[in-house]
Enzyme design. Structure first.
Site, PDB file in Angstrom:
ATOM      1  N   ARG A   1      42.397  49.848  31.776  1.00 33.88           N
ATOM      2  CA  ARG A   1      43.362  48.771  32.001  1.00 33.88           C
ATOM      3  C   ARG A   1      43.204  47.773  30.859  1.00 33.88           C
ATOM      4  NH1 ARG A   1      44.583  45.018  37.255  1.00 33.88           N
ATOM      5  NH2 ARG A   1      42.434  44.255  37.002  1.00 33.88           N
TER       6      ARG A   1
ATOM      7  N   GLU B   1      53.494  43.619  39.991  1.00 32.86           N
ATOM      8  CA  GLU B   1      52.624  42.769  40.836  1.00 32.86           C
ATOM      9  C   GLU B   1      53.142  41.332  40.929  1.00 32.86           C
ATOM     10  OE1 GLU B   1      48.722  42.907  39.130  1.00 32.86           O
ATOM     11  OE2 GLU B   1      49.486  43.076  37.125  1.00 32.86           O
TER      12      GLU B   1
ATOM     13  N   ASP C   1      47.803  40.049  42.869  1.00 32.94           N
ATOM     14  CA  ASP C   1      48.734  39.176  42.148  1.00 32.94           C
ATOM     15  C   ASP C   1      50.066  39.071  42.868  1.00 32.94           C
ATOM     16  OD1 ASP C   1      47.195  40.209  39.165  1.00 32.94           O
ATOM     17  OD2 ASP C   1      47.372  38.122  39.808  1.00 32.94           O
TER      18      ASP C   1
ATOM     19  N   HIS D   1      40.360  41.908  33.824  1.00 30.31           N
ATOM     20  CA  HIS D   1      39.482  40.944  34.508  1.00 30.31           C
ATOM     21  C   HIS D   1      38.000  41.203  34.280  1.00 30.31           C
ATOM     22  CE1 HIS D   1      42.774  38.946  36.507  1.00 30.31           C
ATOM     23  NE2 HIS D   1      43.209  40.067  37.024  1.00 30.31           N
TER      24      HIS D   1
ATOM     25  N   ASP E   1      42.938  55.133  20.379  1.00 26.31           N
ATOM     26  CA  ASP E   1      42.131  55.707  19.298  1.00 26.31           C
ATOM     27  C   ASP E   1      40.670  55.839  19.709  1.00 26.31           C
ATOM     28  OD1 ASP E   1      43.912  54.318  16.384  1.00 26.31           O
ATOM     29  OD2 ASP E   1      44.312  56.045  17.675  1.00 26.31           O
TER      30      ASP E   1
HETATM   31  O1  LIG Z   1      46.770  42.415  41.602  1.00 26.04           O
HETATM   32  C1  LIG Z   1      45.897  43.216  41.968  1.00 26.04           C
HETATM   33  O2  LIG Z   1      45.467  43.328  43.138  1.00 26.04           O
HETATM   34  C2  LIG Z   1      45.347  44.124  40.930  1.00 26.04           C
HETATM   35  O3  LIG Z   1      45.930  44.288  39.889  1.00 26.04           O
HETATM   36  C3  LIG Z   1      44.000  44.709  41.180  1.00 26.04           C
HETATM   37  C4  LIG Z   1      42.998  43.650  40.842  1.00 26.04           C
HETATM   38  O4  LIG Z   1      43.391  43.046  39.628  1.00 26.04           O
HETATM   39  C5  LIG Z   1      41.594  44.180  40.602  1.00 26.04           C
HETATM   40  O5  LIG Z   1      41.047  43.469  39.536  1.00 26.04           O
HETATM   41  C6  LIG Z   1      40.707  43.961  41.763  1.00 26.04           C
HETATM   42  O6  LIG Z   1      40.682  42.606  42.100  1.00 26.04           O
END
Ligand SMILES: O=C(O)C(=O)C[C@H](O)[C@@H](O)CO
Length: 254
Positions: A73, A152, A178, A48, A87
């Site tokens: 991530r 998630e 999520d 994100h 790498d």
């Molecule tokens: O679903 C979630 O909660 C995460 O995976 C953490 C968020 O993606 C992180 O970007 C904070 O909003």
């Protein structure tokens, strides 16, 4: 010289609770500043956040040896991108939206060198091996890689036992944002139904002998997770901390 020790992985294996912070701004100075504030791990968010390869490289360098462990991530389970991040010198990879045992097995394949996995050989010319300085990198790298998978969604929870059974998974992270959206409570990870699903998932993860992780914005919940012994706990982000601090500062004046 061997691959650098992955202290985050060692502490996971020792079942210590490690406190983390999300880095979503994609800024190396922010990463460097955060690395000096006592957090055990810092997520460089390529899902994100505006984090391409050179952004991740700059943040890996900025965090350096300041004590915090960088967790990269990636945007998804794309094998080529994972290879590039490794790498660059990332040793801990967090992969979002894992929903099956097969996807977990493919993720393991992506992060480890043969014969365990299929990670491509190229680190001798890359930062990961100190540009060739770590002559034993190929032999030792697998031991210092840590793979974290994100569960998630309802599908991910349904497949959790299969995911937990996959050898080579270093930890499972529950994504409340999520998961709550998928459960019909978008924007409300604290909904009782979501919280119950999270608590049950954490219990299953730990019962399987796998370190569990989560991100929560709720300070009371964070303390409860820490007391309960969750292994990798993120408690905020660069964005939310900076914004709330600036708002509080400005509110101090008429
Ligand atoms: O679903 C979630 O909660 C995460 O995976 C953490 C968020 O993606 C992180 O970007 C904070 O909003």
């Amino acid at each position: 010289m061997p691959a650098p020790e992955n202290t985050f992985k060692r502490r996971l294996l020792a079942r210590e609770t490690q406190i983390g912070l999300w880095l979503s701004l994609g800024d190396a100075s922010v990463a460097e500043l955060a690395a000096g504030t006592g957090f055990d791990w810092l997520v460089i968010d390529g899902e994100h956040g505006p984090n391409g390869l050179r952004d991740v490289l700059a943040q890996l360098r900025a965090i350096g040896q300041r004590g915090a462990h960088p967790v990269v991530r990636v945007r998804d389970d794309n094998r080529a991108v994972i290879k590039q991040m490794l790498d660059l010198g990332a040793q801990t990879i967090l992969i979002p939206m894992i929903e099956s045992g097969e996807q977990a097995r493919q993720a393991v394949q992506s992060v480890y060198y043969p014969p365990v996995g299929v990670r491509g050989i190229g680190a001798a010319l890359a930062r990961a091996s100190g540009f060739g300085a770590e002559s034993d990198y190929l032999e030792t790298a697998n031991d210092e890689v840590c793979l974290l998978l994100q569960v998630e969604s309802r599908a991910g929870l349904d497949a959790l036992d299969d995911i937990l059974a996959v050898e080579g998974v270093g930890g499972v992270f529950i994504g409340p944002g999520d998961l709550s959206a998928d459960m019909g409570h978008r924007g409300n990870p604290g909904h009782p139904e979501v919280q119950a699903a999270i608590d049950e998932a954490i219990a299953r993860i730990q019962a399987a002998g796998v370190p569990a992780g989560i991100l929560t914005w709720n300070p009371d919940l964070a303390q409860a997770y820490a007391k309960a012994g969750i292994e990798f706990l993120a408690v905020g982000s660069d964005v939310t901390t900076l914004r709330s601090g600036l708002l509080a500062l400005r509110r101090g004046f008429a």
